[in-house]
Write a protein that holds these residues in place. Sequence first.
Motif, mmCIF file in Angstrom:
data_model
loop_
_atom_site.group_PDB
_atom_site.id
_atom_site.type_symbol
_atom_site.label_atom_id
_atom_site.label_comp_id
_atom_site.label_asym_id
_atom_site.label_seq_id
_atom_site.Cartn_x
_atom_site.Cartn_y
_atom_site.Cartn_z
ATOM 1 N N LEU A 7 -20.860 -23.209 2.993
ATOM 2 C CA LEU A 7 -19.495 -22.935 3.430
ATOM 3 C C LEU A 7 -19.457 -21.881 4.535
ATOM 4 O O LEU A 7 -18.622 -21.963 5.443
ATOM 5 N N LEU A 8 -20.350 -20.929 4.483
ATOM 6 C CA LEU A 8 -20.421 -19.945 5.576
ATOM 7 C C LEU A 8 -20.782 -20.630 6.895
ATOM 8 O O LEU A 8 -20.267 -20.259 7.948
ATOM 9 N N ARG A 9 -21.659 -21.626 6.835
ATOM 10 C CA ARG A 9 -21.981 -22.376 8.062
ATOM 11 C C ARG A 9 -20.748 -23.118 8.578
ATOM 12 O O ARG A 9 -20.496 -23.170 9.785
ATOM 13 N N GLU A 10 -19.952 -23.672 7.665
ATOM 14 C CA GLU A 10 -18.723 -24.357 8.077
ATOM 15 C C GLU A 10 -17.693 -23.360 8.620
ATOM 16 O O GLU A 10 -16.957 -23.666 9.556
ATOM 17 N N TYR A 11 -17.658 -22.178 8.030
ATOM 18 C CA TYR A 11 -16.782 -21.119 8.538
ATOM 19 C C TYR A 11 -17.182 -20.757 9.973
ATOM 20 O O TYR A 11 -16.322 -20.649 10.864
ATOM 21 N N ASP A 12 -18.474 -20.621 10.205
ATOM 22 C CA ASP A 12 -18.952 -20.332 11.559
ATOM 23 C C ASP A 12 -18.625 -21.466 12.515
ATOM 24 O O ASP A 12 -18.272 -21.233 13.677
ATOM 25 N N ARG A 13 -18.733 -22.690 12.034
ATOM 26 C CA ARG A 13 -18.410 -23.853 12.878
ATOM 27 C C ARG A 13 -16.918 -23.842 13.227
ATOM 28 O O ARG A 13 -16.537 -24.110 14.363
ATOM 29 N N ALA A 14 -16.064 -23.512 12.262
ATOM 30 C CA ALA A 14 -14.625 -23.442 12.526
ATOM 31 C C ALA A 14 -14.322 -22.339 13.536
ATOM 32 O O ALA A 14 -13.514 -22.518 14.457
ATOM 33 N N ARG A 15 -14.962 -21.194 13.373
ATOM 34 C CA ARG A 15 -14.752 -20.092 14.320
ATOM 35 C C ARG A 15 -15.258 -20.462 15.717
ATOM 36 O O ARG A 15 -14.640 -20.113 16.725
ATOM 37 N N ALA A 16 -16.376 -21.187 15.779
ATOM 38 C CA ALA A 16 -16.905 -21.625 17.076
ATOM 39 C C ALA A 16 -15.929 -22.592 17.753
ATOM 40 O O ALA A 16 -15.748 -22.545 18.980
ATOM 41 N N TYR A 17 -15.309 -23.461 16.961
ATOM 42 C CA TYR A 17 -14.307 -24.365 17.516
ATOM 43 C C TYR A 17 -13.123 -23.561 18.076
ATOM 44 O O TYR A 17 -12.633 -23.839 19.164
ATOM 45 N N THR A 18 -12.689 -22.546 17.329
ATOM 46 C CA THR A 18 -11.629 -21.678 17.834
ATOM 47 C C THR A 18 -12.046 -21.057 19.157
ATOM 48 O O THR A 18 -11.270 -21.027 20.114
ATOM 49 N N ASP A 19 -13.278 -20.563 19.225
ATOM 50 C CA ASP A 19 -13.774 -19.967 20.471
ATOM 51 C C ASP A 19 -13.731 -20.969 21.624
ATOM 52 O O ASP A 19 -13.409 -20.605 22.753
ATOM 53 N N ASP A 20 -14.057 -22.232 21.329
ATOM 54 C CA ASP A 20 -13.994 -23.262 22.369
ATOM 55 C C ASP A 20 -12.569 -23.438 22.898
ATOM 56 O O ASP A 20 -12.376 -23.874 24.027
ATOM 57 N N LEU A 21 -11.595 -23.111 22.071
ATOM 58 C CA LEU A 21 -10.193 -23.267 22.473
ATOM 59 C C LEU A 21 -9.653 -22.105 23.304
ATOM 60 O O LEU A 21 -8.642 -22.265 23.981
ATOM 61 N N TRP A 22 -10.295 -20.935 23.235
ATOM 62 C CA TRP A 22 -9.668 -19.790 23.900
ATOM 63 C C TRP A 22 -10.550 -18.988 24.841
ATOM 64 O O TRP A 22 -10.026 -18.329 25.735
ATOM 65 N N THR A 23 -11.853 -18.998 24.691
ATOM 66 C CA THR A 23 -12.668 -18.055 25.463
ATOM 67 C C THR A 23 -12.673 -18.322 26.962
ATOM 68 O O THR A 23 -13.007 -17.427 27.733
ATOM 69 N N ASP A 24 -12.291 -19.513 27.391
ATOM 70 C CA ASP A 24 -12.238 -19.782 28.829
ATOM 71 C C ASP A 24 -10.850 -19.543 29.426
ATOM 72 O O ASP A 24 -10.643 -19.731 30.617
ATOM 73 N N LEU A 25 -9.908 -19.103 28.599
ATOM 74 C CA LEU A 25 -8.558 -18.844 29.089
ATOM 75 C C LEU A 25 -8.458 -17.439 29.679
ATOM 76 O O LEU A 25 -9.222 -16.548 29.328
ATOM 77 N N THR A 26 -7.492 -17.251 30.550
ATOM 78 C CA THR A 26 -7.266 -15.932 31.138
ATOM 79 C C THR A 26 -6.516 -15.052 30.134
ATOM 80 O O THR A 26 -5.835 -15.574 29.231
ATOM 81 N N PRO A 27 -6.580 -13.748 30.292
ATOM 82 C CA PRO A 27 -5.780 -12.872 29.420
ATOM 83 C C PRO A 27 -4.289 -13.209 29.453
ATOM 84 O O PRO A 27 -3.624 -13.155 28.418
ATOM 85 N N ASP A 28 -3.767 -13.569 30.610
ATOM 86 C CA ASP A 28 -2.352 -13.936 30.696
ATOM 87 C C ASP A 28 -2.054 -15.192 29.880
ATOM 88 O O ASP A 28 -1.000 -15.290 29.243
ATOM 89 N N GLU A 29 -2.956 -16.162 29.891
ATOM 90 C CA GLU A 29 -2.749 -17.381 29.104
ATOM 91 C C GLU A 29 -2.830 -17.082 27.603
ATOM 92 O O GLU A 29 -2.094 -17.670 26.808
ATOM 93 N N ILE A 30 -3.694 -16.169 27.229
ATOM 94 C CA ILE A 30 -3.874 -15.823 25.815
ATOM 95 C C ILE A 30 -2.663 -15.068 25.282
ATOM 96 O O ILE A 30 -2.303 -15.203 24.109
ATOM 97 N N THR A 31 -1.995 -14.303 26.118
ATOM 98 C CA THR A 31 -0.845 -13.507 25.660
ATOM 99 C C THR A 31 0.503 -14.156 25.970
ATOM 100 O O THR A 31 1.539 -13.642 25.545
ATOM 101 N N TRP A 32 0.507 -15.286 26.674
ATOM 102 C CA TRP A 32 1.743 -15.977 27.044
ATOM 103 C C TRP A 32 2.370 -16.640 25.818
ATOM 104 O O TRP A 32 1.682 -17.215 24.975
ATOM 105 N N ARG A 33 3.688 -16.534 25.727
ATOM 106 C CA ARG A 33 4.447 -17.164 24.643
ATOM 107 C C ARG A 33 5.338 -18.245 25.235
ATOM 108 O O ARG A 33 6.109 -17.967 26.167
ATOM 109 N N PRO A 34 5.271 -19.456 24.700
ATOM 110 C CA PRO A 34 6.113 -20.532 25.220
ATOM 111 C C PRO A 34 7.602 -20.203 25.160
ATOM 112 O O PRO A 34 8.366 -20.621 26.022
#
Length: 177
Positions: A7-34
């Motif tokens: 389960l820890l490996r799956e937790y790491d996989r889930a966190r890695a997926y989250t990282d794939d969703l945000w680490t290439d975004l700019t700070p402005d995109e990360i803090t922007w609210r629709p």
Amino acid sequence: MYEVTALLREYDRARAYTDDLWTDLTPDEITWRPHENSSAIGWHLGHQAHVAHFMVRNLTAAEPSPDPELDGLMDSANPEKFRGALPTVERLGAFRDTVAERVHARMNDIAGSRVGAPNQLTVVARHLLVALINHEYQHDQWIAEVREGNLGHALPGDPDTDHVSRLDGYLVLNPLA
């Protein structure tokens, strides 16, 4: 049923997926609210870690918050329009990493029987990790919708595992596999 280390490996996989969703975004995109009644991607990132910390703390080990100033901000009980300014992207990343290290440390102590009542805590740890993984993926869905729909960025592929499927559009871990 999964072992804690799996389960820890799956937790790491889930966190890695989250990282794939945000680490290439700019700070402005990360803090922007629709809009006023929605949360920024950065809030979801902090909230995922906040929930992980509090679940581990309250169910397996009483330990202080790694960043007490973020506790109120990342609490979903606070309506979106009353959530304050987000910390820097670096601080959010450090918070997420610290919480993940603590999750690993506590779960590995449980898996290694270095706790009181190791058999009982193993049952708790398994269910806790499934909840943390599914909570990570729950907020990933919203992050993905904003990433693609509002910010125009392509989405990464789903995590490479046979233990995750989609239910109502959300990635979920099958807890009995």
